[in-house]
Design a protein around this motif. Structure first.
Motif, mmCIF file in Angstrom:
data_model
loop_
_atom_site.group_PDB
_atom_site.id
_atom_site.type_symbol
_atom_site.label_atom_id
_atom_site.label_comp_id
_atom_site.label_asym_id
_atom_site.label_seq_id
_atom_site.Cartn_x
_atom_site.Cartn_y
_atom_site.Cartn_z
ATOM 1 N N LEU A 77 12.485 -2.729 -0.331
ATOM 2 C CA LEU A 77 12.754 -2.318 -1.706
ATOM 3 C C LEU A 77 12.526 -3.441 -2.707
ATOM 4 N N LEU A 78 12.783 -4.676 -2.294
ATOM 5 C CA LEU A 78 12.724 -5.814 -3.221
ATOM 6 C C LEU A 78 11.507 -6.688 -2.957
ATOM 7 N N ARG A 79 10.462 -6.095 -2.457
ATOM 8 C CA ARG A 79 9.227 -6.821 -2.226
ATOM 9 C C ARG A 79 8.733 -7.439 -3.540
ATOM 10 N N GLY A 80 8.439 -8.743 -3.476
ATOM 11 C CA GLY A 80 7.965 -9.441 -4.657
ATOM 12 C C GLY A 80 9.072 -9.978 -5.542
ATOM 13 N N GLU A 81 10.343 -9.721 -5.193
ATOM 14 C CA GLU A 81 11.473 -10.181 -6.005
ATOM 15 C C GLU A 81 12.296 -11.162 -5.174
ATOM 16 N N ALA A 82 11.856 -12.428 -5.139
ATOM 17 C CA ALA A 82 12.504 -13.430 -4.285
ATOM 18 C C ALA A 82 13.978 -13.608 -4.637
ATOM 19 N N GLY A 83 14.289 -13.700 -5.930
ATOM 20 C CA GLY A 83 15.666 -13.913 -6.341
ATOM 21 C C GLY A 83 16.564 -12.745 -5.989
ATOM 22 N N MET A 84 16.092 -11.518 -6.229
ATOM 23 C CA MET A 84 16.903 -10.339 -5.929
ATOM 24 C C MET A 84 17.082 -10.149 -4.422
ATOM 25 N N LEU A 85 16.041 -10.471 -3.653
ATOM 26 C CA LEU A 85 16.155 -10.359 -2.201
ATOM 27 C C LEU A 85 17.167 -11.364 -1.665
ATOM 28 N N HIS A 86 17.168 -12.555 -2.225
ATOM 29 C CA HIS A 86 18.149 -13.570 -1.846
ATOM 30 C C HIS A 86 19.565 -13.074 -2.120
ATOM 31 N N THR A 87 19.760 -12.483 -3.283
ATOM 32 C CA THR A 87 21.077 -11.963 -3.631
ATOM 33 C C THR A 87 21.485 -10.817 -2.717
#
Length: 354
Positions: A77-87
């Motif tokens: 779901l958060l592909r390309g969103e490093a910060g959101m995936l970390h969270t």
């Protein structure tokens, strides 16, 4: 025997999920493993022979790991969103720590109020309904990769992945040892009733550490973070060797626990990056299997140390495991950094794909 089954078949279960999808594989295997473990509960209640209990406990071998299923969905779901995936990964770890805190207390309460197997029954009910409920969420399920995009090798062959699994095995040794030693330490100090609460401080510290870590910015490369988190884990745990009072031990564990969740979060995110998209469940399962093996080894080693030297000296087991984890991360730093770069160059990662 249950852990032997998990270690031997867990990665294969993850591989099947990658090839055929979560709903088609996880649901039937979850129902089958729950049925096997339900027979274990029944056999225990009826006082069946040990060999029956051992066979029934092998139901663990085919039990899909819910944590990897959820993390795979976040990665999709958060592909390309490093910060959101970390969270998101930090949030999942916080939920895990919450379960570690509440599970033993709830299980003990149910066993006291009803019968010894009540806690296990509730755990099976929650797990089964949880996996089925997750499978019904079709919108978030990662799609099965086309056959021509499947990698023919096994995930354990990915550079750096076994090193990561070994680091988590040592981290798991800390958990397994602490579970046994803290209870024994409390009993030696005539405060057995407070053993669980003291151990809960360790999980609480990890929970807080996960929350704080999740708010920190996520760098593009994360392999370096494993070195610093294992260093913090080993240094903060060192004071347990000189503790001689239970309240002081609770305070030390609360602080030391703050480095646990960051280590696990970093390891699971790195596992996602080291393997191609078509092997994400298999890769994370291998790393998680290392953690489970470490928990079992830590419990066994700590029990032997307690019998031979007492609880205070037995704290050498988790402290040594923590420093070995740091040493392994230090020696393998260049390997993990280059493996992360190589993986991102070859097939990208969930954190960087457009």
């Amino acid at each position: 025997m249950g852990l032997v089954g998990v270690a031997s078949l867990g990665p294969t279960v993850g591989r099947l999920i990658d090839r055929h999808g979560q709903r088609r594989v996880a649901v039937p295997l979850a129902l089958m493993s729950a049925a096997a473990l339900l027979s274990l509960v029944l056999a225990t209640y009826l006082g069946a022979p040990v060999w029956v209990l051992v066979l029934a406990n092998l139901g663990n071998a085919i039990m899909p790991q819910a944590g990897t299923l959820i993390r795979a969905r976040w990665a999709h779901l958060l592909r390309g969103e490093a910060g959101m995936l970390h969270t998101a990964n930090s949030f999942e770890q916080v939920l895990d720590e919450s379960c570690f805190m509440m599970g033993p207390a709830l299980g003990a309460a149910l066993a006291t109020l009803f019968f010894p197997e009540a806690g296990m029954l509730l755990a099976l009910l929650l797990y089964t309904t949880g996996v089925i409920g997750l499978a019904l969420q079709r919108r978030t399920e990662p799609p099965v990769q086309p056959q021509h995009e499947h990698h023919t090798g096994r995930a354990w062959q990915a550079p750096g992945l076994l090193l990561l699994a070994a680091t988590l095995a040592l981290t798991g040794t800390i958990f397994g040892a602490a579970d046994v030693i803290v209870v024994a330490f409390a009993a030696e100090h005539q405060a057995a009733a407070w053993g669980g609460a003291t151990l809960g401080c360790f999980a609480l510290g990890s929970l807080v550490g996960g929350l704080v870590y999740g708010t920190r910015p996520a760098a593009d490369a994360i392999a370096q973070r494993l070195l610093w988190s294992t260093l913090a884990m080993s240094v903060l745990l060192l004071p347990v060797l000189v503790v001689d009072q239970l309240p002081v031990l609770a305070a030390v564990l609360l602080v030391a626990g703050s480095a646990i969740a960051p280590t696990l979060i970093t390891a699971m995110m790195l596992a996602q990056r080291l393997v191609p998209e078509s092997q994400i469940n298999e890769g994370m399962t291998i790393v998680m299997t290392g953690l489970l093996i470490g928990i079992a080894l830590g419990s066994s080693a700590a029990g032997g140390m307690i019998d031979a030297y007492g609880a205070s000296r037995a704290f050498l087991v988790p402290v040594l495991a923590a420093f070995l984890a740091f040493a392994l991360a230090l020696l393998g730093r260049s390997t993990l950094v280059s493996a992360e770069r190589r993986a991102m160059d070859l097939f990208g990662s969930f954190a960087t794909k457009p």
